[in-house]
Design a protein around this motif. Structure first.
Motif, PDB file in Angstrom:
ATOM      1  N   ALA A 192      37.886 108.108 -22.800  1.00 25.90           N
ATOM      2  CA  ALA A 192      37.828 107.338 -21.556  1.00 25.90           C
ATOM      3  C   ALA A 192      38.847 107.873 -20.558  1.00 25.90           C
ATOM      4  N   LEU A 193      38.440 107.989 -19.306  1.00 29.36           N
ATOM      5  CA  LEU A 193      39.369 108.394 -18.256  1.00 29.36           C
ATOM      6  C   LEU A 193      40.223 107.226 -17.774  1.00 29.36           C
ATOM      7  N   VAL A 194      39.734 106.010 -17.982  1.00 35.02           N
ATOM      8  CA  VAL A 194      40.459 104.813 -17.552  1.00 35.02           C
ATOM      9  C   VAL A 194      40.552 103.867 -18.733  1.00 35.02           C
ATOM     10  N   SER A 195      41.732 103.341 -18.962  1.00 36.27           N
ATOM     11  CA  SER A 195      41.942 102.414 -20.070  1.00 36.27           C
ATOM     12  C   SER A 195      42.367 101.054 -19.523  1.00 36.27           C
ATOM     13  N   CYS A 196      41.826 100.008 -20.117  1.00 33.35           N
ATOM     14  CA  CYS A 196      42.213  98.648 -19.746  1.00 33.35           C
ATOM     15  C   CYS A 196      42.738  97.954 -21.000  1.00 33.35           C
ATOM     16  N   ASP A 197      44.048  97.968 -21.181  1.00 30.55           N
ATOM     17  CA  ASP A 197      44.633  97.352 -22.372  1.00 30.55           C
ATOM     18  C   ASP A 197      44.786  95.849 -22.168  1.00 30.55           C
ATOM     19  N   ASP A 198      45.323  95.182 -23.175  1.00 22.45           N
ATOM     20  CA  ASP A 198      45.426  93.721 -23.119  1.00 22.45           C
ATOM     21  C   ASP A 198      46.305  93.255 -21.969  1.00 22.45           C
ATOM     22  N   ALA A 199      47.411  93.981 -21.722  1.00 19.74           N
ATOM     23  CA  ALA A 199      48.325  93.566 -20.654  1.00 19.74           C
ATOM     24  C   ALA A 199      47.643  93.678 -19.291  1.00 19.74           C
ATOM     25  N   ARG A 200      46.909  94.753 -19.095  1.00 23.74           N
ATOM     26  CA  ARG A 200      46.216  94.931 -17.826  1.00 23.74           C
ATOM     27  C   ARG A 200      45.107  93.897 -17.665  1.00 23.74           C
ATOM     28  N   ALA A 201      44.379  93.640 -18.747  1.00 25.86           N
ATOM     29  CA  ALA A 201      43.315  92.643 -18.690  1.00 25.86           C
ATOM     30  C   ALA A 201      43.880  91.266 -18.383  1.00 25.86           C
ATOM     31  N   ALA A 202      45.051  90.953 -18.935  1.00 28.01           N
ATOM     32  CA  ALA A 202      45.676  89.652 -18.683  1.00 28.01           C
ATOM     33  C   ALA A 202      46.107  89.524 -17.229  1.00 28.01           C
ATOM     34  N   ALA A 203      46.616  90.618 -16.651  1.00 32.78           N
ATOM     35  CA  ALA A 203      47.039  90.581 -15.254  1.00 32.78           C
ATOM     36  C   ALA A 203      45.842  90.356 -14.335  1.00 32.78           C
ATOM     37  N   VAL A 204      44.732  91.019 -14.619  1.00 35.23           N
ATOM     38  CA  VAL A 204      43.521  90.822 -13.818  1.00 35.23           C
ATOM     39  C   VAL A 204      42.999  89.400 -13.991  1.00 35.23           C
ATOM     40  N   ALA A 205      43.036  88.898 -15.226  1.00 33.99           N
ATOM     41  CA  ALA A 205      42.560  87.528 -15.485  1.00 33.99           C
ATOM     42  C   ALA A 205      43.386  86.507 -14.712  1.00 33.99           C
ATOM     43  N   ALA A 206      44.695  86.747 -14.603  1.00 33.31           N
ATOM     44  CA  ALA A 206      45.552  85.817 -13.859  1.00 33.31           C
ATOM     45  C   ALA A 206      45.160  85.790 -12.385  1.00 33.31           C
ATOM     46  N   GLU A 207      44.800  86.953 -11.842  1.00 34.23           N
ATOM     47  CA  GLU A 207      44.383  86.999 -10.436  1.00 34.23           C
ATOM     48  C   GLU A 207      43.034  86.334 -10.221  1.00 34.23           C
ATOM     49  N   LEU A 208      42.193  86.358 -11.248  1.00 35.39           N
ATOM     50  CA  LEU A 208      40.867  85.737 -11.143  1.00 35.39           C
ATOM     51  C   LEU A 208      40.894  84.246 -11.475  1.00 35.39           C
ATOM     52  N   ALA A 209      42.059  83.717 -11.874  1.00 38.79           N
ATOM     53  CA  ALA A 209      42.144  82.314 -12.307  1.00 38.79           C
ATOM     54  C   ALA A 209      41.608  81.335 -11.256  1.00 38.79           C
ATOM     55  N   PRO A 210      41.981  81.450  -9.977  1.00 38.74           N
ATOM     56  CA  PRO A 210      41.413  80.514  -8.991  1.00 38.74           C
ATOM     57  C   PRO A 210      39.890  80.608  -8.893  1.00 38.74           C
ATOM     58  N   SER A 211      39.353  81.826  -8.954  1.00 38.95           N
ATOM     59  CA  SER A 211      37.901  81.996  -8.908  1.00 38.95           C
ATOM     60  C   SER A 211      37.249  81.428 -10.161  1.00 38.95           C
ATOM     61  N   ARG A 212      37.889  81.618 -11.312  1.00 39.60           N
ATOM     62  CA  ARG A 212      37.351  81.088 -12.560  1.00 39.60           C
ATOM     63  C   ARG A 212      37.279  79.570 -12.504  1.00 39.60           C
ATOM     64  N   GLU A 213      38.316  78.948 -11.952  1.00 38.07           N
ATOM     65  CA  GLU A 213      38.338  77.491 -11.848  1.00 38.07           C
ATOM     66  C   GLU A 213      37.273  76.978 -10.888  1.00 38.07           C
ATOM     67  N   ALA A 214      37.169  77.623  -9.717  1.00 40.65           N
ATOM     68  CA  ALA A 214      36.194  77.183  -8.715  1.00 40.65           C
ATOM     69  C   ALA A 214      34.765  77.375  -9.216  1.00 40.65           C
ATOM     70  N   LEU A 215      34.492  78.486  -9.873  1.00 36.65           N
ATOM     71  CA  LEU A 215      33.141  78.741 -10.338  1.00 36.65           C
ATOM     72  C   LEU A 215      32.796  77.920 -11.570  1.00 36.65           C
ATOM     73  N   ALA A 216      33.793  77.576 -12.382  1.00 34.84           N
ATOM     74  CA  ALA A 216      33.530  76.658 -13.491  1.00 34.84           C
ATOM     75  C   ALA A 216      33.111  75.294 -12.960  1.00 34.84           C
ATOM     76  N   ARG A 217      33.750  74.867 -11.892  1.00 38.41           N
ATOM     77  CA  ARG A 217      33.376  73.595 -11.266  1.00 38.41           C
ATOM     78  C   ARG A 217      31.960  73.680 -10.704  1.00 38.41           C
ATOM     79  N   LEU A 218      31.639  74.796 -10.073  1.00 37.61           N
ATOM     80  CA  LEU A 218      30.301  74.977  -9.509  1.00 37.61           C
ATOM     81  C   LEU A 218      29.244  74.981 -10.600  1.00 37.61           C
ATOM     82  N   VAL A 219      29.496  75.698 -11.694  1.00 39.07           N
ATOM     83  CA  VAL A 219      28.530  75.798 -12.790  1.00 39.07           C
ATOM     84  C   VAL A 219      28.272  74.428 -13.412  1.00 39.07           C
ATOM     85  N   ILE A 220      29.326  73.704 -13.708  1.00 33.88           N
ATOM     86  CA  ILE A 220      29.164  72.399 -14.376  1.00 33.88           C
ATOM     87  C   ILE A 220      28.461  71.402 -13.479  1.00 33.88           C
ATOM     88  N   ARG A 221      28.713  71.445 -12.185  1.00 31.51           N
ATOM     89  CA  ARG A 221      28.182  70.410 -11.299  1.00 31.51           C
ATOM     90  C   ARG A 221      26.844  70.774 -10.648  1.00 31.51           C
TER      91      ARG A 221
END
Length: 435
Positions: free
Chosen positions: A402-431
């Motif tokens: 692979a030319l690009v690697s996404c390890d656990d630390a990098r994945a966690a950092a991206v997940a933290a940035e997506l947290a507001p979107s995850r929350e908003a879309l979870a609300r949209l999906v459920i409702r």
């Protein structure tokens, strides 16, 4: 105490009614025979209706295998497959379609400006100008159906996108749109044709970190290799022909005038339909070629294993959407304060539950889905090659790092940035989720 024999779901079997082979029985999953194929596809859906849809399905099947072989041969020889005669013809036909639109503009202006003494010509000219306005190529607008992220909102995500873009030979994007679809795509928007990457959060969440790199590699690969179907010229021509086909569609013959109009528009209608089919076929070949080239970008960026895993995740899309609908329906069944509390509780951890559900899908079920994919000719949509052909193409190449690697630390950092979107879309999906 009498000892009882316990048989786990993984160990339970039943004889195949066709060949007698042992068929594993697992709760939640289809019982099927790997030896003779019994019950491998118990509920094949009806195909989408319509002549154009049927023609596209046939074209996808015809071109998918053929193009896979061509791309593999070109890759083996170290060459990049260039646009073929079909792409050149598509571009020429698209220019002809736009020339007709230009003639409508010129004719409409002439009738409006030079025919005031008749009173009728300006009206006809205005109608021609209105039709030309409907046929004109138009820039795509940035969708508002989702969470819009800019670089300041998600620097780690954009850093990952930029690194993958560099690995596949292009540049990054200006905007990331996160929505609730089980899909991903890239396009340009606005007059300045700024780049946007759309990530369907249900799709993103069920992928491993390296499979997400493969997804980004594939989508950004479209910018690296191009796709004439979505260019201004050919994409605009497809839109114009679709409008012609709609405008010239026959009306119910309730009066003599209706029959006369249908008779007058018969030939133009079939000319528009024939040109639409022809341009669709010519651009479909180029579009499927672009998909294979984008798949090669996914392999280069993330490794063959991650790219093949991405293809397998496409096969569980219906199951993911069904699970989200189920959770939404269950959460909305109650009313009052209790119902609100149930909905709020369902929103918490939605994406983690979904990822765990997909991670628990056994390999045997993926094998069944792969066989179903080959039987049905499964593809993401009518512009994509069959998924099983794409998977085979990805797996056939030599192993590469692979030319690009996404390890656990990098994945966690991206997940933290997506947290507001995850929350908003979870609300949209459920409702509101309808799939």
């Amino acid at each position: 105490m009498e000892k009882t024999e316990v048989t786990t779901a993984a160990e339970a079997t039943r004889p195949c009614p066709e060949c007698g082979s042992a068929v594993p029985v697992a709760e939640r999953y289809v019982d099927w025979c790997a030896e003779c194929g019994w019950n491998v596809d118990p509920a094949a859906p009806d195909p989408a209706p319509g002549r154009l849809a049927a023609a596209r399905r046939r074209l996808v099947q015809e071109l998918g295998e053929q193009l896979a072989s061509e791309v593999e041969e070109a890759a083996a020889g170290g060459a990049r497959p260039d646009r073929d005669a079909a792409a050149v013809l598509a571009f020429g036909l698209a220019l002809l379609v736009h020339a007709v639109t230009l003639l409508l503009v010129v004719g409409g202006l002439a009738l409006v400006l030079l025919g005031w003494d008749t009173g009728v010509q300006p009206v006809i000219g205005a109608l021609l100008l209105g039709l030309a306005a409907a046929l004109r190529p138009r820039p795509v607008r940035l969708s508002k159906d989702g969470q819009v992220l800019h670089r300041a909102d998600a620097p780690h995500l954009f850093e990952l996108v930029d690194e993958v873009a560099g690995a596949v030979g292009t540049t990054g994007v200006h905007t990331v749109l996160v929505n609730a679809e089980y899909n991903a795509s890239v396009t340009t928007y606005g007059v300045r044709r700024r780049r946007v990457l759309t990530i369907g959060l249900p799709f993103w969440e069920v992928l491993t970190p390296q499979e997400r790199v493969a997804l980004l590699g594939h989508e950004l690969g479209h910018f690296a290799h191009g796709d004439i179907r979505y260019g201004r010229i050919t994409g605009g021509a497809l839109h114009a022909l679709a409008v012609w086909h709609y405008v010239l569609a026959p009306t119910p013959a309730e009066r003599l005038l209706d029959r006369f109009v249908n008779a007058v528009t018969f030939l133009p209608r079939w000319v528009a339909y024939g040109l639409l089919l022809l341009l669709d076929r010519l651009t479909l070949r180029a579009s499927q070629r672009a998909e294979y080239l984008a798949d090669a970008s996914a392999v280069r960026a993330a490794s063959p294993g991650a790219a093949v895993g991405l293809m397998d995740r496409l096969l569980v899309g219906d199951a993911v959407e069904a699970e989200l609908r189920r959770q939404s329906v269950v959460a909305r069944m109650g009313g009052g304060r209790t119902g609100r509390e149930v909905r709020e509780a369902a929103e918490v951890g939605l994406w983690e539950r979904l990822a765990a559900r997909v991670a628990a899908v056994p390999e045997r079920e993926y094998e069944r889905l792969r066989r179903v994919s080959a039987l049905r000719g499964h593809s993401v949509d009518h512009t994509h090659p069959p998924t099983h052909a794409r998977r085979r193409h990805m797996a056939a190449g030599a192993p590469v790092a692979a030319l690009v690697s996404c390890d656990d630390a990098r994945a966690a950092a991206v997940a933290a940035e997506l947290a507001p979107s995850r929350e908003a879309l979870a609300r949209l999906v459920i409702r509101e989720y309808a799939g």
